[in-house]
Design a protein around this motif. Structure first.
Motif, mmCIF file in Angstrom:
data_model
loop_
_atom_site.group_PDB
_atom_site.id
_atom_site.type_symbol
_atom_site.label_atom_id
_atom_site.label_comp_id
_atom_site.label_asym_id
_atom_site.label_seq_id
_atom_site.Cartn_x
_atom_site.Cartn_y
_atom_site.Cartn_z
ATOM 1 N N ARG B 558 0.447 -0.907 0.037
ATOM 2 C CA ARG B 558 -0.056 0.175 0.056
ATOM 3 C C ARG B 558 0.915 1.571 -0.393
ATOM 4 O O ARG B 558 2.139 1.304 0.191
ATOM 5 C CB ARG B 558 -0.679 0.228 0.542
ATOM 6 C CG ARG B 558 -1.993 -1.544 1.567
ATOM 7 C CD ARG B 558 -2.701 -1.362 2.266
ATOM 8 N NE ARG B 558 -3.697 0.207 1.915
ATOM 9 C CZ ARG B 558 -5.200 -0.232 1.427
ATOM 10 N NH1 ARG B 558 -4.792 -1.423 0.807
ATOM 11 N NH2 ARG B 558 -5.555 0.479 1.894
ATOM 12 N N VAL B 559 0.488 2.032 -1.029
ATOM 13 C CA VAL B 559 1.331 3.900 -0.811
ATOM 14 C C VAL B 559 1.151 4.655 -0.983
ATOM 15 O O VAL B 559 -0.910 4.147 -1.069
ATOM 16 C CB VAL B 559 2.522 3.372 -2.448
ATOM 17 C CG1 VAL B 559 3.321 2.410 -2.478
ATOM 18 C CG2 VAL B 559 1.474 3.266 -3.280
ATOM 19 N N LEU B 560 1.454 5.982 -0.457
ATOM 20 C CA LEU B 560 0.273 6.835 -0.557
ATOM 21 C C LEU B 560 0.310 7.681 -1.738
ATOM 22 O O LEU B 560 1.436 7.532 -2.537
ATOM 23 C CB LEU B 560 0.851 8.594 0.528
ATOM 24 C CG LEU B 560 -0.058 8.488 2.468
ATOM 25 C CD1 LEU B 560 1.091 8.961 2.174
ATOM 26 C CD2 LEU B 560 -1.563 8.151 2.057
ATOM 27 N N GLU B 561 -0.288 7.758 -2.342
ATOM 28 C CA GLU B 561 -0.640 8.184 -3.995
ATOM 29 C C GLU B 561 -2.339 8.729 -4.487
ATOM 30 O O GLU B 561 -2.570 8.692 -3.937
ATOM 31 C CB GLU B 561 -0.710 7.431 -4.964
ATOM 32 C CG GLU B 561 -1.896 6.087 -4.807
ATOM 33 C CD GLU B 561 -1.645 5.354 -6.071
ATOM 34 O OE1 GLU B 561 -1.080 6.011 -7.409
ATOM 35 O OE2 GLU B 561 -1.779 3.658 -6.462
ATOM 36 N N ALA B 562 -1.312 10.488 -4.862
ATOM 37 C CA ALA B 562 -2.405 10.954 -5.345
ATOM 38 C C ALA B 562 -3.560 10.221 -6.381
ATOM 39 O O ALA B 562 -4.138 10.320 -6.944
ATOM 40 C CB ALA B 562 -1.816 12.238 -6.463
ATOM 41 N N GLN B 563 -5.452 11.026 -5.548
ATOM 42 C CA GLN B 563 -6.066 10.184 -5.552
ATOM 43 C C GLN B 563 -6.830 11.076 -6.880
ATOM 44 O O GLN B 563 -7.704 12.638 -6.123
ATOM 45 C CB GLN B 563 -7.237 9.860 -5.080
ATOM 46 C CG GLN B 563 -8.410 9.911 -5.544
ATOM 47 C CD GLN B 563 -8.342 8.546 -6.229
ATOM 48 O OE1 GLN B 563 -8.369 8.299 -6.840
ATOM 49 N NE2 GLN B 563 -9.057 7.165 -5.442
ATOM 50 N N PRO B 564 -6.725 11.722 -8.238
ATOM 51 C CA PRO B 564 -7.443 12.592 -9.115
ATOM 52 C C PRO B 564 -9.118 13.191 -8.183
ATOM 53 O O PRO B 564 -9.190 13.821 -9.150
ATOM 54 C CB PRO B 564 -7.469 12.017 -10.168
ATOM 55 C CG PRO B 564 -6.128 10.611 -10.556
ATOM 56 C CD PRO B 564 -5.927 10.052 -9.228
ATOM 57 N N LEU B 565 -9.394 11.984 -7.967
ATOM 58 C CA LEU B 565 -11.252 12.069 -7.472
ATOM 59 C C LEU B 565 -11.313 13.237 -5.907
ATOM 60 O O LEU B 565 -12.082 14.124 -6.297
ATOM 61 C CB LEU B 565 -11.652 10.962 -7.373
ATOM 62 C CG LEU B 565 -11.361 10.303 -8.346
ATOM 63 C CD1 LEU B 565 -12.592 8.607 -7.409
ATOM 64 C CD2 LEU B 565 -12.759 10.553 -9.314
ATOM 65 N N PHE B 566 -10.202 13.292 -5.345
ATOM 66 C CA PHE B 566 -10.248 14.230 -4.397
ATOM 67 C C PHE B 566 -9.205 15.570 -4.630
ATOM 68 O O PHE B 566 -7.898 15.299 -5.341
ATOM 69 C CB PHE B 566 -9.644 13.229 -3.646
ATOM 70 C CG PHE B 566 -10.499 12.703 -2.528
ATOM 71 C CD1 PHE B 566 -12.053 12.276 -3.110
ATOM 72 C CD2 PHE B 566 -9.954 11.685 -2.329
ATOM 73 C CE1 PHE B 566 -12.942 11.138 -2.830
ATOM 74 C CE2 PHE B 566 -10.811 9.934 -1.933
ATOM 75 C CZ PHE B 566 -12.127 10.077 -2.672
#
Lengths: 243, 872
Positions: B558-566
């Motif tokens: 699991r990594v932190l990644e940018a969610q383009p929906l938010f």
């Protein structure tokens, strides 16, 4: 002309022998030996004259300036060689002398010419760029003397200038002092009689913090039948040993 | 004077030589640099903060200096005493103070060289992002002053003891005392003995306290005075001890000891006096001018008629055990004094310290102050009671330290309210869960903040009319409105012209609600049409502004990644000229937002307040609702090739959305309520068909802006983004008080390591594309393997040659499957490789390189000196 006038200098320490009302004076061209057994108060007296120690009472005038009221002027007219001739071992004679010159306010060309002058006077030319810690004892002493005469003071106070030197070094040191003697008033502290005989026409004998004799070395020697300063010294200071 | 300067220069140059022509200074500096670098990166974890903020670095300065600087200064006088050279120095015609100052300056130069050698870390920050350079410069300057303090102490101890080891121990101890005096543990301990005043005084005397203000980027006059006093007093003590060598007997100890004591008493007295007197004199060099009265405050103070009395109520004795409260109390009283001074007598400030069980305490409680929740002990009151000339009383019940950023706003709001005591009324219509509790009390962060400043009235679900005395209408996620209610909204907008409307194609707050009472979708078609605005279909997506979300990248990682929906719209994506958004420093967060399109109409002007980047795209609502991975979102959306508008200001005049027949009111079934409703209907003002004055409406394409989950830190309830500031600004601006708008969002912008963020983004994009390509390849290869297996089975035992060919091919493909899998793992591994490499490079440059370089220079100097000294 009297260049140094010591007047009733007094200093008390809690456990160390004190100086009690020492007075004497030195004129231009005169070399005076301050003689006395170890712990008689020789160094304390010289330190007071040089301004390292503050007298409890009494005063001294150096070229007419009081060491108490005009300390800076008095000090700038005095060349002082402390006991043991302390030096900064990490410096070269050149850097050390330049440092002392600056402390005396001599910088730029004035400082350079002063250093060049004492370099010649003290015969230091071969060793100017070696660190002091690599120099022999004789050279170290010459560097210290050079520092004392850097600002060409009228009065010189030298605390045991030949102490610890070998005979050849002593001869060289005496020659140096003799060269300077003409125009200055010089005070040398010592407990070596040959030194007195070699250089000092006059002796101030200090014992237990007081002057017990202030006369020519000949007069002092004449006090005993043997005519030797050593015997006179012994006669005048023998009770010190008994104490 | 020239004599003094000559001697000072001579000593200074001599000591510099002693430091820099021997290995001494180089070893000290290298050790200090290594300690600072290692602490900053290994304990302060500078890189992991992902901020270009050097506080993890400056934090360690006092502690490293505490050990390192005594080691530098211990030799200053002790070495002279040991070598007898002090006799030389004290018999030259130079004032002792010149010698003391020269030695001090030389050691200070070593400290300066050390700080200068840390500049790679400052440069690194500028490479990584955009740090607050003015604030860093202030911190460096004060660090240098602080170093001067430690050195002055060390030099004095060296002169006092005449022995290097003793000098080191003494100066480290004295340094520790003067540093640690500001620590809460010491402060609260002392407070128990001497009361809160004692702890405050101690904090004023502490080096740490003064350095901490500087670390925030505030150059305080009193801190400069303090450091100058430390240096001056200890140099004076130093001089006295050197001079004492000239005297003899008991006075050699007693005299300098007496002078030292006297100097320290004078120092404490002087510092404590100036600490109060100079408390306001500061140069605020933080880029957001955090500690200066803002333009808005000054405008409000100029406008009010006064007189207004403000009483700061603070139970100092009870608060003594809470350093955070104590420090905040100091800050509040400073700010209030500043406000009083700025008001020109219109605002008067008093300080009250109600003793426990006193009438004063009862009065504070009666005025509405609530004590801090403390365990046991006496209650801690910490609030402000304001009173105007007609004895209206308004209180700020409790000044929580974590609300520091809002402090000035709250204070000025209080003053404005006292000057004009009727707060504006905001009518609220909302179907978004979590905004109000079942009894109608504000529950979400934004609603609670609104309720602090405004009179909030929540319209019931079955309202037949909106409160006529409301100044502004706030609609969040409108759902289930009947035509009559929509007509009421239309009429309110035409009459009052002031509203904030948030509609949403997919409200996360509804989706996340286990028992939703509304649809996730909301709109206000007729009303929006009348404003010339329409909502686009689908969810707006922006890969460059995505908020970090933890997602599964496969392989159980699991990594932190940018969610383009938010979308987190940073300051660059906010209108910098509109008063609502111009002062915001942090991003505004959106979740599954729509976007607005406008049909320009005569008489109406549109200002996009928040917009996406040009890399925006649109995803179908179904995809957005399926909890997709960021990569799937990017794949499943269509680029719009232009910035999308997320929030919009509409100004001007418009016509009604109900030009024809008026819908019938829906009356409640209960007869009593029905009668009340019809009475309300009787009182309705006459119908209007166009704006009664110039209107201002703010539209938001997302209701989740109001949802705590998108901007409130769950651990401490503080906002992480400027959502609330945006809404409150809009309310203030629409209501007409622009002065307060500028005050609201004064929280310093977090300064990210932009370079790292970019690298992470690039790495992620590469990971996706490679992953995708390899997965496609893997699928087709596996399909081919399956096909070949089937072929072999079909061939049965016959046709040896053919079977052989199939087998060879099968083997080849199986090998390829293995190799593709290997490459996939490799791609995943490489995800962090560049960033890890950057971190390693930074540590090399900042932790290891400076000390290594210093040591190399030192070694070079040493070797040169050695060979020079050995020369005959």
């Amino acid at each position: 002309m009297q260049l140094l006038n010591v007047d009733q200098l007094t200093k008390t320490f809690p456990r160390v022998p004190a100086v009690r009302g020492v007075s004497f004076s030195v004129s231009e061209g005169e070399v005076v030996a301050v003689l006395g057994p170890n712990g008689a108060g020789k160094s304390t007296t010289l330190r007071m004259i040089a301004g390292y120690l503050e007298p409890d009472s009494g005063d001294a005038e150096i070229a007419g300036f009081s060491i108490r009221r005009e300390a800076m002027r008095a000090r700038s007219r005095l060349g002082y060689l402390p006991e043991g001739a302390p030096l900064y071992l990490d410096l070269t004679p050149h850097a050390f002398l330049a440092f002392i010159a600056r402390l005396h306010g001599l910088h730029g060309p004035a400082g350079r010419s002063a250093v060049e002058r004492v370099e010649a006077d003290a015969r230091l030319s071969g060793v100017m760029d070696r660190t002091i810690e690599t120099l022999s004892k004789g050279y170290r002493r010459r560097v210290a003397i050079a520092a004392a005469i850097l600002h060409d003071p009228p009065v010189l106070v030298l605390d045991e200038p030949t102490d610890g030197l070998d005979p050849n070094q002593k001869v060289a040191m005496r020659a140096l002092i003799r060269r300077m003697a003409e125009r200055k008033a010089i005070v040398i502290s010592t407990h070596q009689f040959d030194e007195v005989e070699a250089m000092c026409p006059r002796v101030v004998l200090i014992h237990r913090g007081s002057v017990v004799a202030d006369e020519t070395s000949a007069a002092l020697a004449g006090r005993t039948l043997s005519g030797r300063i050593a015997d006179a010294f012994h006669a005048l200071t023998a009770d010190g040993e008994a104490a | 004077m020239t004599r003094l300067l000559d001697a000072l220069t001579a000593i200074y140059l001599r000591e510099l030589r002693a430091y820099f022509l021997t290995p001494l200074a180089y070893v000290f500096i290298a050790v200090c640099l290594l300690a600072l670098g290692a602490f900053t990166f290994e304990i302060g974890r500078l890189f992991d903060t992902n901020r270009v903020d050097l506080s993890p670095f400056f934090f360690f300065h006092p502690w490293v200096f505490l050990v390192f600087l005594p080691a530098v200064s211990m030799r200053l006088w002790a070495e002279e005493a040991r070598g007898g050279t002090i006799e030389l120095l004290l018999t030259v015609p130079a004032p002792t103070i010149a010698l003391v100052a020269g030695k001090f300056l030389a050691a200070w130069t070593v400290a300066f060289a050390t700080l200068a050698a840390t500049t790679p870390i400052w440069i690194s920050m500028n490479v990584l992002g955009a740090p607050d350079n003015a604030a860093i410069a202030v911190a460096y300057l004060m660090s240098l002053f602080m170093a001067g303090g430690y050195i002055a102490i060390g030099a004095a101890m060296s002169a006092m003891s005449g022995n290097q080891v003793v000098a080191f121990v003494l100066s480290a101890s004295v340094g520790f005392l003067i540093t640690a005096a500001g620590l809460p543990v010491v402060g609260s301990g002392l407070a128990a003995v001497f009361g809160p005043g004692g702890a405050d005084m101690l904090a004023a005397l502490s080096l740490l306290g003064h350095f901490e203000t500087a670390q925030r980027g505030v150059l305080e006059l009193r801190s400069i005075v303090y450091f100058a006093a430390v240096i001056g007093v200890f140099l004076a003590i130093n001089t006295v001890w050197v001079e004492a060598r000239r005297s003899s007997g008991a006075s050699r100890l007693t005299h300098p000891l007496a002078v030292t004591g006297l100097a320290l008493i004078l120092f404490c007295g002087g510092v404590l006096t100036t600490h109060r007197a100079l408390s306001g004199a500061r140069l605020d060099l933080t880029s957001s001018r955090l500690f200066t009265l803002s333009q808005g405050t000054r405008a409000t103070l100029a406008r009010i008629s006064g007189p207004i009395d403000l009483a700061l109520v603070f139970s100092r004795a009870a608060a003594a055990d809470y350093p955070a409260l104590r420090a905040h109390g100091e800050r509040v009283s400073e700010l209030m004094r500043g406000v009083a001074a700025q008001s020109g007598g219109k605002v008067r400030v008093t300080l009250q310290d109600p003793p426990p069980y006193s009438e004063a305490e009862d009065r504070a409680a009666a005025a509405g102050l609530t004590p801090a929740p403390v365990e046991g002990g006496d209650p801690v009151y910490f609030g402000v009671i304001g009173r105007n000339s007609v004895d209206d009383e308004i209180a700020i019940p409790f000044l929580a330290p974590e609300r520091d950023a809002m402090l000035e706003y709250e204070l000025v709001r209080l003053i404005a309210q006292l000057d004009d005591p009727s707060p504006p009324k905001v009518a609220v219509i909302t179907a978004l869960p979590g905004q109000f509790d079942p009894s109608g009390r504000p529950q979400s962060f934004i609603m609670r903040e609104l309720a602090r400043a405004f009179d909030i009235e929540l319209a019931p679900d079955d309202f037949v009319s909106l409160p006529e005395d409301a100044d502004l209408l706030l609609i969040v996620h409108p759902w289930g409105l009947n035509p009559w209610q929509t007509y009421q909204i239309d009429q309110f907008l035409l009459r009052k012209g002031r509203a904030i409307i948030a509609v949403d194609p997919a409200a996360r707050a509804v989706i996340a609600d286990p028992r939703p009472t509304a649809s996730f979708q909301s709109t206000l078609p007729g009303v929006l049409d009348s404003l010339g605005v329409s909502m686009t279909t689908g969810v707006t997506v922006d890969a460059s502004l995505g908020l970090p979300v933890e997602t599964d990248v496969g392989g159980g990682r699991r990594v932190l990644e940018a969610q383009p929906l938010f979308i987190g719209a940073p300051a660059a994506n906010l209108d910098r000229t509109d008063v609502i958004t111009s002062e915001l420093t942090r991003p505004v967060n959106f979740g599954l937002a729509g976007s607005f399109e406008t049909v320009p109409r005569e008489g109406l002007a549109y200002t996009p307040l928040v917009f996406t980047s040009a890399a925006a795209a649109r995803a179908p609502v179904e995809l957005a609702l399926s909890n997709p991975r960021p990569a799937d979102v990017v794949r499943g959306s269509t680029a719009t090739m232009k910035p999308e508008v997320l929030a919009l200001r509409v100004s001007g005049r418009w016509r009604t959305a109900f030009p024809g027949a008026i819908p019938d009111p829906v009356l409640p079934e209960d007869p009593i309520f029905a009668r009340m409703a019809s009475q309300e209907l009787q009182a309705l003002p006459p119908r209007v068909t166009e704006s009664q004055g110039a209107g201002e409406v703010v539209l938001l394409a997302d209701a989740d802006v109001f949802d705590d989950g998108f901007f409130v830190n769950p651990s401490d309830g503080s906002p992480l983004a400027d959502n609330a500031a945006l809404i409150l600004n809009a309310v203030d601006n629409l209501w007409g008080d622009d002065a307060l708008v500028s005050l609201r969002s004064r929280t310093p912008a977090l300064r990210p390591m932009a370079l790292v963020d970019r690298m992470r983004e690039t790495a992620r994009r590469r990971l996706y594309s490679e992953q995708e390509a390899l997965e496609v390849e893997l699928q087709s290869t596996e399909a081919r393997v399956a096909e070949l297996n089937a072929q072999r089975a079909a061939l049965g035992g016959g046709a040896e040659a053919e079977d052989e060919a199939v087998r060879t091919e099968l083997k080849r493909f199986q090998e390829e499957v293995v190799s593709i899998r290997g490459r996939l793992r490799e791609v995943e591994r490489s995800f962090r490789r560049d960033i890890d490499a950057l971190e390693a490079r930074l540590e090399l440059v900042n932790v290891w390189l400076p000390p290594a370089l210093v040591l190399i220079i030192g070694l070079f100097v040493y070797i040169r000196r050695q060979s020079a000294g050995a020369r005959p």
